[in-house]
Design an enzyme around this catalytic site. Structure first.
Site, PDB file in Angstrom:
ATOM      1  N   HIS A  90       0.821  -1.205   0.000  1.00 29.94           N
ATOM      2  CA  HIS A  90       0.000   0.000   0.000  1.00 29.94           C
ATOM      3  C   HIS A  90       0.855   1.256   0.000  1.00 29.94           C
ATOM      4  CE1 HIS A  90      -3.525  -2.432   0.727  1.00 29.94           C
ATOM      5  NE2 HIS A  90      -2.950  -2.967   1.789  1.00 29.94           N
ATOM      6  N   HIS A 117       6.330   7.155   5.928  1.00 28.66           N
ATOM      7  CA  HIS A 117       6.021   6.491   4.662  1.00 28.66           C
ATOM      8  C   HIS A 117       5.762   7.526   3.579  1.00 28.66           C
ATOM      9  CE1 HIS A 117       2.128   6.927   6.806  1.00 28.66           C
ATOM     10  NE2 HIS A 117       1.656   7.232   5.601  1.00 28.66           N
ATOM     11  N   HIS A 119       3.952   8.646  -0.325  1.00 25.85           N
ATOM     12  CA  HIS A 119       2.877   8.504  -1.309  1.00 25.85           C
ATOM     13  C   HIS A 119       3.291   9.274  -2.562  1.00 25.85           C
ATOM     14  CE1 HIS A 119       0.129   6.969   1.801  1.00 25.85           C
ATOM     15  NE2 HIS A 119       0.618   7.924   2.577  1.00 25.85           N
ATOM     16  N   GLU A 129      -1.432  13.083  -1.167  1.00 26.18           N
ATOM     17  CA  GLU A 129      -2.752  12.782  -0.639  1.00 26.18           C
ATOM     18  C   GLU A 129      -3.524  14.059  -0.337  1.00 26.18           C
ATOM     19  OE1 GLU A 129      -3.058   8.410   0.828  1.00 26.18           O
ATOM     20  OE2 GLU A 129      -2.574   9.737   2.499  1.00 26.18           O
ATOM     21  N   HIS A 142       4.723  11.328   5.067  1.00 27.92           N
ATOM     22  CA  HIS A 142       4.033  11.339   6.349  1.00 27.92           C
ATOM     23  C   HIS A 142       4.966  10.781   7.419  1.00 27.92           C
ATOM     24  CE1 HIS A 142      -0.136  11.041   4.194  1.00 27.92           C
ATOM     25  NE2 HIS A 142       0.385  12.258   4.151  1.00 27.92           N
ATOM     26  N   THR A 225      -5.253   7.652   6.729  1.00 28.44           N
ATOM     27  CA  THR A 225      -5.715   7.786   5.339  1.00 28.44           C
ATOM     28  C   THR A 225      -5.997   6.440   4.683  1.00 28.44           C
ATOM     29  OG1 THR A 225      -3.439   7.842   4.497  1.00 28.44           O
ATOM     30  CG2 THR A 225      -4.477   9.959   5.048  1.00 28.44           C
TER      31      THR A 225
END
Length: 262
Positions: A90, A117, A119, A129, A142, A225
């Site tokens: 993910h 992590h 994104h 995000e 994040h 999230t």
């Protein structure tokens, strides 16, 4: 010096990937294994139908300056460490083995780092995000913290203010950000779900903008999230982006369809 309390929260814009798990991001349709997309995340966890879900679109004109939002103090962020970096299907997550922490920023107690992590979007395209006035950045970092009184993240998530996440946008720059070389190299070796390696000799300080550039930020109360979507997160989203060259952004993206991308 501007720090803004967000006074109106919009419905979240959901992102990402391909996985065989019981939930996935919108791009799941490119994979053979079916799963619950964002509109059905409540099947994975009922909390995903909550009214304070993250991420959000931050509308600047609807925020208010808040004098309680003092500058953060970043403790032990300069300390180098070796951490496990893993493709969990993910996102790409790095567990932080020592305990840097933040104070200030209207947080009532110190919050210690658990993990961070990333994104990002496909081929360097939009992938953050959160958005600012509808603008989506190429990537978002994040850094997840929990209240110092807890020893496990799952316990902190039971507290309405148990978790604090610092969010940082990335922007494309003309020159490479050499502080990110260890991260870029590590990601090239974990392109399949479940793969992991050791991220060597990095510090949190080298991954974020200088502290003097972190006085402007947005604050709101939101959620994780991804499922379980727990609404126990104090969100801080900084205005100052982290620079990465176009080549560095592209190196972070695996051409296969099941790498964590928008």
């Amino acid at each position: 010096m501007q720090r803004h309390l967000i006074v109106q929260i919009f419905l979240p814009s959901f992102l990402k990937i391909c996985t065989g798990a019981d939930w996935c991001y919108q791009s799941q349709h490119t994979c053979a294994t079916p799963c619950n997309g964002p509109e059905k995340w409540y099947h994975a966890n009922k909390d995903c139908e909550g009214r304070a879900q993250s991420p959000i679109n931050i509308v600047h004109r609807k925020t208010l300056p808040d004098e309680r939002l003092t500058p953060f103090q970043f403790r032990k962020y300069q300390d180098s460490f070796r951490g496990l970096i893993k493709n969990n299907g993910h996102s790409v997550q790095v567990n932080v083995p020592h305990q840097p922490y933040v104070i200030g920023g209207d947080l009532e107690t110190p919050y210690k780092v658990v993990q961070f992590h990333l994104h990002w979007g496909k081929n360097g395209g939009p992938g953050s995000e959160h958005t600012i006035d509808g603008e989506q950045y190429p990537m978002e970092l994040h850094i997840v913290h929990m209240n110092e009184e807890y020893s496990k993240l799952e316990d902190a998530l039971k507290d309405p203010i148990g978790v604090a996440v610092l969010g940082f946008f990335y922007e494309e720059s003309l020159s490479a950000n050499r502080k990110y070389d260890p991260v870029v190299r590590a990601l090239q070796t974990i392109m399949t779900t479940g793969a992991n390696t050791t991220l060597v000799s990095v510090s949190l300080e080298q991954l974020i903008p200088p502290q003097q550039n972190l006085t402007n930020y947005y604050r709101y109360k939101g959620s994780l999230t991804t499922p379980g979507c727990t609404e126990s997160v104090i969100w801080t989203v900084f205005e100052k982006p982290i620079p990465l060259s176009r080549d560095q952004v592209e190196q972070l993206v695996n051409p296969t369809s099941c790498w964590p991308v928008v």
